[in-house]
Motif scaffolding. Structure first.
Motif, mmCIF file in Angstrom:
data_model
loop_
_atom_site.group_PDB
_atom_site.id
_atom_site.type_symbol
_atom_site.label_atom_id
_atom_site.label_comp_id
_atom_site.label_asym_id
_atom_site.label_seq_id
_atom_site.Cartn_x
_atom_site.Cartn_y
_atom_site.Cartn_z
ATOM 1 N N ARG A 6 0.834 -1.201 0.000
ATOM 2 C CA ARG A 6 0.000 0.000 0.000
ATOM 3 C C ARG A 6 0.872 1.255 0.000
ATOM 4 N NH1 ARG A 6 -2.983 -3.320 3.570
ATOM 5 N NH2 ARG A 6 -2.125 -2.299 5.411
ATOM 6 N N TYR A 7 1.904 1.242 0.849
ATOM 7 C CA TYR A 7 2.787 2.403 0.895
ATOM 8 C C TYR A 7 3.535 2.586 -0.425
ATOM 9 C CZ TYR A 7 6.769 5.356 1.852
ATOM 10 O OH TYR A 7 7.722 6.344 1.772
ATOM 11 N N ASP A 8 4.036 1.514 -1.004
ATOM 12 C CA ASP A 8 4.752 1.614 -2.276
ATOM 13 C C ASP A 8 3.852 2.187 -3.370
ATOM 14 O OD1 ASP A 8 7.072 0.648 -1.173
ATOM 15 O OD2 ASP A 8 6.857 -1.381 -1.971
ATOM 16 N N ARG A 9 2.581 1.791 -3.362
ATOM 17 C CA ARG A 9 1.642 2.338 -4.348
ATOM 18 C C ARG A 9 1.461 3.838 -4.150
ATOM 19 N NH1 ARG A 9 -4.627 0.951 -3.904
ATOM 20 N NH2 ARG A 9 -4.289 2.390 -2.175
ATOM 21 N N ILE A 10 1.291 4.245 -2.891
ATOM 22 C CA ILE A 10 1.117 5.676 -2.610
ATOM 23 C C ILE A 10 2.378 6.450 -2.976
ATOM 24 C CG2 ILE A 10 0.835 7.345 -0.724
ATOM 25 C CD1 ILE A 10 -0.973 5.143 0.594
ATOM 26 N N ASP A 11 3.532 5.914 -2.617
ATOM 27 C CA ASP A 11 4.797 6.559 -2.945
ATOM 28 C C ASP A 11 4.942 6.727 -4.457
ATOM 29 O OD1 ASP A 11 7.382 7.620 -2.159
ATOM 30 O OD2 ASP A 11 8.259 5.774 -2.933
ATOM 31 N N HIS A 12 4.562 5.704 -5.207
ATOM 32 C CA HIS A 12 4.622 5.784 -6.674
ATOM 33 C C HIS A 12 3.654 6.842 -7.192
ATOM 34 C CE1 HIS A 12 4.860 4.541 -10.874
ATOM 35 N NE2 HIS A 12 3.534 4.500 -10.885
ATOM 36 N N VAL A 14 2.498 9.482 -5.620
ATOM 37 C CA VAL A 14 3.012 10.805 -5.256
ATOM 38 C C VAL A 14 4.121 11.214 -6.231
ATOM 39 C CG1 VAL A 14 4.324 12.091 -3.520
ATOM 40 C CG2 VAL A 14 2.337 10.729 -2.842
ATOM 41 N N SER A 15 5.027 10.301 -6.526
ATOM 42 C CA SER A 15 6.125 10.603 -7.459
ATOM 43 C C SER A 15 5.590 10.931 -8.841
ATOM 44 C CB SER A 15 7.092 9.415 -7.534
ATOM 45 O OG SER A 15 7.721 9.200 -6.297
ATOM 46 N N ALA A 16 4.596 10.162 -9.296
ATOM 47 C CA ALA A 16 4.023 10.404 -10.621
ATOM 48 C C ALA A 16 3.295 11.740 -10.666
ATOM 49 C CB ALA A 16 3.071 9.268 -10.985
ATOM 50 N N ARG A 23 7.335 18.948 -10.477
ATOM 51 C CA ARG A 23 7.961 19.026 -9.168
ATOM 52 C C ARG A 23 8.825 17.796 -8.926
ATOM 53 N NH1 ARG A 23 3.787 19.894 -4.513
ATOM 54 N NH2 ARG A 23 5.715 20.464 -3.434
ATOM 55 N N SER A 24 9.772 17.913 -8.002
ATOM 56 C CA SER A 24 10.560 16.774 -7.589
ATOM 57 C C SER A 24 9.820 16.021 -6.495
ATOM 58 C CB SER A 24 11.927 17.230 -7.060
ATOM 59 O OG SER A 24 12.585 16.174 -6.391
ATOM 60 N N ALA A 25 9.873 14.690 -6.544
ATOM 61 C CA ALA A 25 9.234 13.888 -5.508
ATOM 62 C C ALA A 25 9.842 14.168 -4.139
ATOM 63 C CB ALA A 25 9.349 12.408 -5.847
ATOM 64 N N ASP A 26 11.076 14.649 -4.110
ATOM 65 C CA ASP A 26 11.730 14.964 -2.839
ATOM 66 C C ASP A 26 11.073 16.137 -2.128
ATOM 67 O OD1 ASP A 26 13.552 12.944 -3.295
ATOM 68 O OD2 ASP A 26 15.070 14.266 -4.147
ATOM 69 N N ALA A 210 -3.814 17.567 -3.705
ATOM 70 C CA ALA A 210 -3.013 18.565 -2.987
ATOM 71 C C ALA A 210 -1.654 18.804 -3.625
ATOM 72 C CB ALA A 210 -2.836 18.127 -1.528
ATOM 73 N N ILE A 211 -1.082 17.775 -4.212
ATOM 74 C CA ILE A 211 0.286 17.894 -4.722
ATOM 75 C C ILE A 211 0.409 18.933 -5.839
ATOM 76 C CG2 ILE A 211 2.138 16.637 -5.903
ATOM 77 C CD1 ILE A 211 1.250 14.189 -4.194
ATOM 78 N N PRO A 212 -0.470 18.946 -6.841
ATOM 79 C CA PRO A 212 -0.353 19.985 -7.874
ATOM 80 C C PRO A 212 -0.547 21.398 -7.338
ATOM 81 C CG PRO A 212 -1.724 18.179 -8.651
ATOM 82 C CD PRO A 212 -1.525 17.980 -7.185
ATOM 83 N N GLN A 213 -1.167 21.512 -6.159
ATOM 84 C CA GLN A 213 -1.399 22.828 -5.557
ATOM 85 C C GLN A 213 -0.278 23.236 -4.604
ATOM 86 O OE1 GLN A 213 -3.742 24.480 -6.918
ATOM 87 N NE2 GLN A 213 -4.501 22.681 -8.027
ATOM 88 N N GLY A 214 0.780 22.424 -4.522
ATOM 89 C CA GLY A 214 1.950 22.837 -3.757
ATOM 90 C C GLY A 214 2.162 22.165 -2.425
ATOM 91 N N ALA A 215 1.407 21.123 -2.110
ATOM 92 C CA ALA A 215 1.600 20.429 -0.826
ATOM 93 C C ALA A 215 3.045 19.957 -0.692
ATOM 94 C CB ALA A 215 0.660 19.234 -0.721
ATOM 95 N N THR A 216 3.609 20.163 0.471
ATOM 96 C CA THR A 216 4.933 19.610 0.772
ATOM 97 C C THR A 216 4.835 18.460 1.766
ATOM 98 O OG1 THR A 216 5.335 21.146 2.611
ATOM 99 C CG2 THR A 216 6.015 21.855 0.396
ATOM 100 N N MET A 217 3.666 18.315 2.399
ATOM 101 C CA MET A 217 3.407 17.203 3.305
ATOM 102 C C MET A 217 1.987 16.716 3.072
ATOM 103 S SD MET A 217 4.997 18.568 6.900
ATOM 104 C CE MET A 217 6.767 18.840 7.073
#
Length: 231
Positions: A6-12, A14-16, A23-26, A210-217
């Motif tokens: 589940r975590y690996d899917r979410i991590d993928h 988020v990176s995508a 943005r960088s996944a970092d 949230a990510i396209p809107q600038g979320a960092t967390m």
């Protein structure tokens, strides 16, 4: 699926999402919200690669931090003044500051410990039953916090109304715009020590908005820890 799957899917995902919006996944930290699970599940999550965890009860924050002192523990719950002594110094970041009296107590407690406590200001998204600073009161709150030597405001947090991804997207966009407005206003006033580089927004149901809107967390609990969570 296992917790790691589940975590690996979410991590993928988020990176995508980061790649899709340039943005960088970092730039995005996935916080595993462990408030409903025990130490065994936290241990499994650490083995899966999660190192940031969110708790909403001070005693659970203390218990789990004591068990896993090398991980980063975030306090994401409503602040109760009488329990702040359990949180300050244990949380790497307090996400839910929204009252000046709490900021002043955090400052006193951090001074006693000889530390500077990092915090986020929680901003209300317009729902009457939620806590948070109103947008038109945020600048005054930031100015008050800037005068506290042992409190460092590093960003903003919000929670979107559940049910509509469109509404969530608008909430996250509004927070980013508000953050940028506050940055400009603070700079014009010559205020030092308030950077606002962090935006904590997005949960299990809406973190990809949230990510396209600038979320960092992004604060993800059920999608990581629940066996029966359906995305």
């Amino acid at each position: 699926m296992t917790l790691k799957q589940r975590y690996d899917r979410i991590d993928h995902e988020v990176s995508a999402s980061c790649e899709a919006c340039g943005r960088s996944a970092d730039e995005v930290t996935i916080i595993g919200v462990s408030k409903t699970v025990g130490l065994e599940a936290v241990e499994e999550a650490v083995a899966a690669g999660i190192h940031d965890f969110g708790e909403n009860r001070p005693q659970e924050l203390a218990r789990k931090r004591d068990a896993f002192p090398d991980e980063r523990w975030h306090f994401i719950g409503n602040i109760q003044s009488r329990q702040l002594s359990t949180v300050v110094g244990r949380a790497c970041l307090i996400h839910s500051l929204c009252e000046r009296s709490h900021a002043e107590k955090i400052d006193r407690l951090a001074a006693e410990l000889g530390i500077v406590q990092d915090v986020l200001i929680e901003v209300n998204d317009g729902e009457e039953n939620k806590q948070g600073v109103q947008p038109d009161e945020l600048f005054d709150m930031l100015m008050a916090c800037s005068k506290l030597e042992h409190v460092r405001v590093v960003g903003l947090m919000t929670m979107a109304m559940r049910g509509s991804l469109g509404d969530a997207r608008a909430t996250f966009s509004d927070l980013r715009i508000l953050r940028d407005t506050m940055r400009d206003k603070l700079a014009r006033c010559g205020v030092q020590g308030v950077d606002l580089h962090e935006l904590s927004m997005g949960m299990s149901d809406d973190y990809l908005e949230a990510i396209p809107q600038g979320a960092t967390m992004v604060r993800v609990g059920r999608a990581i820890f629940s066996d029966d969570y359906a995305s």
